[in-house]
Design an enzyme around this catalytic site. Structure first.
Site, PDB file in Angstrom:
ATOM      1  N   GLY A   1       3.783   7.498   3.523  1.00  0.00           N
ATOM      2  CA  GLY A   1       5.014   6.606   3.067  1.00  0.00           C
ATOM      3  C   GLY A   1       4.097   5.298   2.574  1.00  0.00           C
ATOM      4  O   GLY A   1       3.291   5.561   1.614  1.00  0.00           O
TER       5      GLY A   1
ATOM      6  N   GLY B   1       0.963  -1.322   0.003  1.00  0.00           N
ATOM      7  CA  GLY B   1       0.050   0.043  -0.090  1.00  0.00           C
ATOM      8  C   GLY B   1       0.867   1.223   0.079  1.00  0.00           C
ATOM      9  O   GLY B   1       1.972   1.247   0.509  1.00  0.00           O
ATOM     10  N   GLU B   2       0.433   2.081  -0.558  1.00  0.00           N
ATOM     11  CA  GLU B   2       1.103   3.470  -0.467  1.00  0.00           C
ATOM     12  C   GLU B   2       0.247   4.709  -0.406  1.00  0.00           C
ATOM     13  O   GLU B   2      -1.072   4.650  -0.602  1.00  0.00           O
ATOM     14  CB  GLU B   2       1.735   3.897  -2.001  1.00  0.00           C
ATOM     15  CG  GLU B   2       3.230   3.706  -1.797  1.00  0.00           C
ATOM     16  CD  GLU B   2       3.998   3.522  -3.353  1.00  0.00           C
ATOM     17  OE1 GLU B   2       4.726   4.229  -3.436  1.00  0.00           O
ATOM     18  OE2 GLU B   2       3.500   2.612  -3.981  1.00  0.00           O
ATOM     19  N   GLY B   3       0.723   5.672   0.475  1.00  0.00           N
ATOM     20  CA  GLY B   3      -0.315   6.814   0.933  1.00  0.00           C
ATOM     21  C   GLY B   3       0.444   8.071   1.167  1.00  0.00           C
ATOM     22  O   GLY B   3       1.903   8.011   0.729  1.00  0.00           O
TER      23      GLY B   3
ATOM     24  N   ASP C   1     -11.037   7.734  11.487  1.00  0.00           N
ATOM     25  CA  ASP C   1     -10.742   7.726   9.877  1.00  0.00           C
ATOM     26  C   ASP C   1     -11.397   6.227   9.487  1.00  0.00           C
ATOM     27  O   ASP C   1     -10.751   5.458   8.821  1.00  0.00           O
ATOM     28  CB  ASP C   1      -9.489   7.727   9.512  1.00  0.00           C
ATOM     29  CG  ASP C   1      -9.185   7.966   7.868  1.00  0.00           C
ATOM     30  OD1 ASP C   1     -10.352   8.480   7.309  1.00  0.00           O
ATOM     31  OD2 ASP C   1      -7.910   8.079   7.549  1.00  0.00           O
TER      32      ASP C   1
HETATM   33  P1  ADP Z   1      -2.799   5.233   5.147  1.00  0.00           P
HETATM   34  O1  ADP Z   1      -2.601   6.344   6.383  1.00  0.00           O
HETATM   35  O2  ADP Z   1      -1.971   5.457   3.825  1.00  0.00           O
HETATM   36  O3  ADP Z   1      -4.147   5.122   4.873  1.00  0.00           O
HETATM   37  P2  ADP Z   1      -2.848   2.449   6.148  1.00  0.00           P
HETATM   38  O4  ADP Z   1      -2.317   1.873   7.408  1.00  0.00           O
HETATM   39  O5  ADP Z   1      -4.230   2.471   5.808  1.00  0.00           O
HETATM   40  O6  ADP Z   1      -2.036   3.587   5.726  1.00  0.00           O
HETATM   41  O7  ADP Z   1      -2.182   1.428   5.035  1.00  0.00           O
HETATM   42  C1  ADP Z   1      -2.166   1.726   3.388  1.00  0.00           C
HETATM   43  C2  ADP Z   1      -2.832   0.206   2.837  1.00  0.00           C
HETATM   44  O8  ADP Z   1      -1.874  -0.584   2.953  1.00  0.00           O
HETATM   45  C3  ADP Z   1      -4.311  -0.300   3.237  1.00  0.00           C
HETATM   46  O9  ADP Z   1      -5.269   0.436   2.948  1.00  0.00           O
HETATM   47  C4  ADP Z   1      -4.088  -1.558   2.863  1.00  0.00           C
HETATM   48  O10 ADP Z   1      -4.510  -2.017   1.588  1.00  0.00           O
HETATM   49  C5  ADP Z   1      -2.634  -2.018   3.356  1.00  0.00           C
HETATM   50  N1  ADP Z   1      -2.448  -2.324   4.427  1.00  0.00           N
HETATM   51  C6  ADP Z   1      -1.925  -1.678   5.620  1.00  0.00           C
HETATM   52  N2  ADP Z   1      -1.690  -2.162   6.905  1.00  0.00           N
HETATM   53  C7  ADP Z   1      -1.935  -3.592   6.471  1.00  0.00           C
HETATM   54  C8  ADP Z   1      -2.055  -4.855   7.121  1.00  0.00           C
HETATM   55  N3  ADP Z   1      -1.610  -5.155   8.286  1.00  0.00           N
HETATM   56  N4  ADP Z   1      -2.284  -5.916   6.482  1.00  0.00           N
HETATM   57  C9  ADP Z   1      -2.600  -5.844   5.083  1.00  0.00           C
HETATM   58  N5  ADP Z   1      -2.703  -4.623   4.363  1.00  0.00           N
HETATM   59  C10 ADP Z   1      -2.451  -3.644   5.020  1.00  0.00           C
END
Ligand code: ADP
Ligand code: MG
Length: 310
Positions: free
Chosen positions: A16, A11-13, A127
């Site tokens: 980071g 995942g990217e946001g 959120d």
């Molecule tokens: P952001 O602050 O960018 O929203 P997230 O913690 O939601 O960060 O992580 C971004 C994406 O990464 C999530 O929407 C998901 O698809 C993937 N992701 C994050 N944490 C996990 C996890 N523990 N298991 C599987 N996928 C994850």
């Protein structure tokens, strides 16, 4: 890196990246969130809150915290890897095919259990959205991404700033009122509606009309295959006045959710707070039998009218 091998980006946001990693010592897979630390001390402290709050949570429906560390200007949060992707992806993959009601209720109960847990610890997620709900291949649902979460200093306190995703933002925030536990309930209602229709409850082409729709609560009824109980749940969670919305504990103590709680909760969790939910279940009045909206008459009878609460 600190005993982990990076396998791929999951995942990217703006923060980071989220990485799939393997712990060298155990060969176990984990998700690792890599957050760029801001230069300022206050920014750094704020970023650390995510790890601190996630570490406080221990619940089968919340992504489990493993450890966190800092290296080369980044904060790394290592947590349980959810191998079923996020709920937003799952909804997209349906390509318009509606989920069975049993599946929706099962997932929704698990989300309520997670929200109940954090609210008991006086944490607001702020959120809650389908992209922050993670799934496992064996049907577990886990609340994740505590990047916007805040701990309230006392039970009556309200969080004043908000940094959520516009579709899920409750009317009180648009009206500059404080964020509280019932604001999380509104967002949870948005996910329940999304699970039933595969669409956001409030959609618009401009901010102005989105805010208007949210504040007016104008909403299309659910597809006819879903029960009055689901329609009713959504109506309750979208009450404009936050204090009229049910708490997570109340949601879990009624109807189908109360029955599912017994299935979802592993025995060790029941001792923690399940007793309270189960106690409320015993004390609550028998729920009305589930009716399926099979014909138009029944549907209009139980369809949602928000005019009275606008
Ligand atoms: P952001 O602050 O960018 O929203 P997230 O913690 O939601 O960060 O992580 C971004 C994406 O990464 C999530 O929407 C998901 O698809 C993937 N992701 C994050 N944490 C996990 C996890 N523990 N298991 C599987 N996928 C994850
Ligand atoms: Mg997220």
């Amino acid at each position: 890196m600190n005993g982990y091998v990076v396998l791929r980006v999951i995942g990217e946001g703006s923060f980071g990246r989220a990485l799939l990693v393997r712990q060298e010592s155990s060969n176990q897979m984990f998700a690792m969130k890599e957050i760029r630390l801001p230069k300022s001390l206050s920014g750094t402290q704020s970023s650390r809150k995510e790890a601190v709050l996630l570490a406080k949570m221990k619940h089968p429906n919340i992504v489990a915290f493993q450890e966190s560390f800092e290296a080369e200007g980044h904060l790394y949060i290592v947590m349980e890897y959810c191998d079923g992707g996020d709920l937003m992806q799952k909804i997209k993959h349906q390509k318009g095919k509606l989920f069975p009601e049993d599946t929706i209720l099962n997932w929704f109960t698990q989300m309520c259990l997670a929200v109940n847990h954090i609210h008991k610890k006086r944490v607001l997620h702020r959120d809650i959205k389908s992209k922050n709900i993670f799934l496992t291949q064996n049907g577990k649902v886990k609340l994740g991404d505590f990047g916007s979460a805040r701990l309230l200093s006392n039970p009556m306190a309200f969080a004043c700033t908000y940094v959520g995703t516009p579709y899920y933002v409750p009317p009180e925030i648009w009206e500059n009122m404080p964020y509280n536990n019932k604001s999380d309930i509104w967002s949870l209602g948005c996910i329940l509606y999304e699970l039933c229709t595969l669409k956001h409850p409030f959609q618009a082409n401009s901010w102005k009309s989105l805010i208007l729709k949210i504040c007016q609560g104008s909403l299309r009824p659910l597809p006819p295959q879903y029960s009055c109980e689901l329609q009713h749940l959504i109506k309750q969670m979208f009450k404009r006045n936050p204090s009229h919305r049910p708490s997570a504990t109340t949601l879990l103590s009624r109807g189908s959710l109360a029955r599912l709680v017994r299935k979802c909760l592993p025995p060790e969790i029941i001792t923690e707070y399940g007793e309270q939910v189960l106690e409320e279940t015993k004390n609550s009045k028998p729920s009305t039998p589930r009716k399926k909206g099979k014909n138009f008459r029944k549907l209009t009878f139980c369809s949602i009218s928000f005019q009275s609460v606008v």
